[in-house]
Write a protein that holds these residues in place. Structure first.
Motif, PDB file in Angstrom:
ATOM      1  N   PHE A   6       1.028  -1.137  -0.037  1.00 24.03           N
ATOM      2  CA  PHE A   6      -0.118   0.049   0.179  1.00 24.03           C
ATOM      3  C   PHE A   6       1.135   1.282  -0.029  1.00 24.03           C
ATOM      4  O   PHE A   6       0.705   2.288  -0.726  1.00 24.03           O
ATOM      5  CB  PHE A   6      -0.949  -0.021   1.261  1.00 24.03           C
ATOM      6  CG  PHE A   6      -1.735   1.101   1.251  1.00 24.03           C
ATOM      7  CD1 PHE A   6      -2.759   1.282   0.401  1.00 24.03           C
ATOM      8  CD2 PHE A   6      -1.848   2.248   2.082  1.00 24.03           C
ATOM      9  CE1 PHE A   6      -3.702   2.525   0.401  1.00 24.03           C
ATOM     10  CE2 PHE A   6      -2.457   3.335   2.246  1.00 24.03           C
ATOM     11  CZ  PHE A   6      -3.410   3.451   1.444  1.00 24.03           C
ATOM     12  N   THR A   7       2.043   1.379   0.679  1.00 24.19           N
ATOM     13  CA  THR A   7       3.118   2.623   0.730  1.00 24.19           C
ATOM     14  C   THR A   7       3.529   2.790  -0.591  1.00 24.19           C
ATOM     15  O   THR A   7       3.396   3.970  -0.868  1.00 24.19           O
ATOM     16  CB  THR A   7       4.078   2.272   1.851  1.00 24.19           C
ATOM     17  OG1 THR A   7       3.346   1.839   2.999  1.00 24.19           O
ATOM     18  CG2 THR A   7       4.642   3.501   2.028  1.00 24.19           C
ATOM     19  N   ARG A   8       3.863   1.601  -1.071  1.00 22.47           N
ATOM     20  CA  ARG A   8       4.552   1.866  -2.507  1.00 22.47           C
ATOM     21  C   ARG A   8       3.226   2.387  -3.605  1.00 22.47           C
ATOM     22  O   ARG A   8       3.798   3.328  -4.303  1.00 22.47           O
ATOM     23  CB  ARG A   8       5.046   0.625  -3.078  1.00 22.47           C
ATOM     24  CG  ARG A   8       5.656   0.607  -4.681  1.00 22.47           C
ATOM     25  CD  ARG A   8       5.700  -0.719  -4.984  1.00 22.47           C
ATOM     26  NE  ARG A   8       7.150  -0.887  -4.916  1.00 22.47           N
ATOM     27  CZ  ARG A   8       7.475  -2.222  -5.216  1.00 22.47           C
ATOM     28  NH1 ARG A   8       6.931  -3.235  -5.549  1.00 22.47           N
ATOM     29  NH2 ARG A   8       9.018  -2.356  -5.371  1.00 22.47           N
ATOM     30  N   LEU A  10       0.778   4.050  -2.912  1.00 22.84           N
ATOM     31  CA  LEU A  10       0.612   5.468  -2.366  1.00 22.84           C
ATOM     32  C   LEU A  10       1.501   6.500  -2.895  1.00 22.84           C
ATOM     33  O   LEU A  10       1.385   7.536  -3.192  1.00 22.84           O
ATOM     34  CB  LEU A  10       0.232   5.639  -0.898  1.00 22.84           C
ATOM     35  CG  LEU A  10      -0.004   6.968  -0.242  1.00 22.84           C
ATOM     36  CD1 LEU A  10      -1.184   7.477  -0.700  1.00 22.84           C
ATOM     37  CD2 LEU A  10      -0.170   7.187   1.107  1.00 22.84           C
ATOM     38  N   ILE A  11       2.852   6.192  -2.563  1.00 22.67           N
ATOM     39  CA  ILE A  11       3.858   7.219  -3.064  1.00 22.67           C
ATOM     40  C   ILE A  11       3.908   7.274  -4.622  1.00 22.67           C
ATOM     41  O   ILE A  11       4.248   8.258  -5.066  1.00 22.67           O
ATOM     42  CB  ILE A  11       5.407   6.575  -2.471  1.00 22.67           C
ATOM     43  CG1 ILE A  11       5.315   6.736  -1.102  1.00 22.67           C
ATOM     44  CG2 ILE A  11       6.428   7.151  -3.149  1.00 22.67           C
ATOM     45  CD1 ILE A  11       6.193   6.200  -0.125  1.00 22.67           C
ATOM     46  N   PHE A  12       3.689   6.361  -5.296  1.00 19.46           N
ATOM     47  CA  PHE A  12       3.667   6.180  -6.800  1.00 19.46           C
ATOM     48  C   PHE A  12       2.735   6.992  -7.332  1.00 19.46           C
ATOM     49  O   PHE A  12       2.857   8.056  -8.117  1.00 19.46           O
ATOM     50  CB  PHE A  12       3.649   4.955  -7.334  1.00 19.46           C
ATOM     51  CG  PHE A  12       3.511   4.909  -9.070  1.00 19.46           C
ATOM     52  CD1 PHE A  12       4.708   5.101  -9.657  1.00 19.46           C
ATOM     53  CD2 PHE A  12       2.261   4.656  -9.559  1.00 19.46           C
ATOM     54  CE1 PHE A  12       4.723   5.099 -11.069  1.00 19.46           C
ATOM     55  CE2 PHE A  12       2.105   4.794 -10.977  1.00 19.46           C
ATOM     56  CZ  PHE A  12       3.536   4.903 -11.839  1.00 19.46           C
ATOM     57  N   SER A  13       1.328   7.034  -6.797  1.00 19.20           N
ATOM     58  CA  SER A  13       0.214   7.825  -7.054  1.00 19.20           C
ATOM     59  C   SER A  13       0.632   9.319  -6.861  1.00 19.20           C
ATOM     60  O   SER A  13       0.065  10.267  -7.430  1.00 19.20           O
ATOM     61  CB  SER A  13      -1.136   7.528  -6.529  1.00 19.20           C
ATOM     62  OG  SER A  13      -1.822   8.195  -6.767  1.00 19.20           O
ATOM     63  N   LEU A  14       0.935   9.754  -5.617  1.00 14.41           N
ATOM     64  CA  LEU A  14       1.403  10.872  -5.321  1.00 14.41           C
ATOM     65  C   LEU A  14       2.346  11.548  -6.049  1.00 14.41           C
ATOM     66  O   LEU A  14       2.214  12.681  -6.546  1.00 14.41           O
ATOM     67  CB  LEU A  14       1.894  11.006  -3.572  1.00 14.41           C
ATOM     68  CG  LEU A  14       2.009  12.446  -3.073  1.00 14.41           C
ATOM     69  CD1 LEU A  14       0.922  13.138  -3.099  1.00 14.41           C
ATOM     70  CD2 LEU A  14       2.695  12.028  -1.897  1.00 14.41           C
TER      71      LEU A  14
END
Length: 99
Positions: A6-8, A10-14
């Motif tokens: 999930f963190t990966r 989220l960071i890619f989307s951001l």
């Protein structure tokens, strides 16, 4: 089946959204700065002549100036004295007309 981090995601989307937003801003900034046209040389000469009505001559010193350089002009006023014939020099921004 692979587990999605999930963190990966989220960071890619951001990162994608911030890149898109900053890209649009930079595109607008680039287009606004590239749309300007330099003043016609005749307009610049007339502006100098209005500011100094007693001139007998104006010489453009750097016709090969780059877009980042100001135009430089030498001003002449014939008052009969050799020491004051060359009145001075003026630099003008070709895009804004500022001295």
């Amino acid at each position: 089946m692979r587990k999605i981090n999930f963190t990966r995601v989220l960071i890619f989307s951001l990162h994608s959204w911030l890149g898109l937003i900053s890209g649009i801003f930079l595109l607008l900034l680039g287009l606004s700065g590239s749309a300007g046209q330099p003043w016609p040389l005749d307009t610049i000469y007339r502006s100098i002549g209005q500011q100094h009505p007693n001139l007998t001559g104006i010489a453009w010193l750097n016709p090969n100036a780059t877009t980042e350089e100001a135009y430089e002009f030498r001003l002449y006023q014939n008052d009969g004295k050799i020491s004051t014939y060359d009145l001075g020099m003026m630099s003008i921004d070709p895009y804004s007309g500022k001295r």
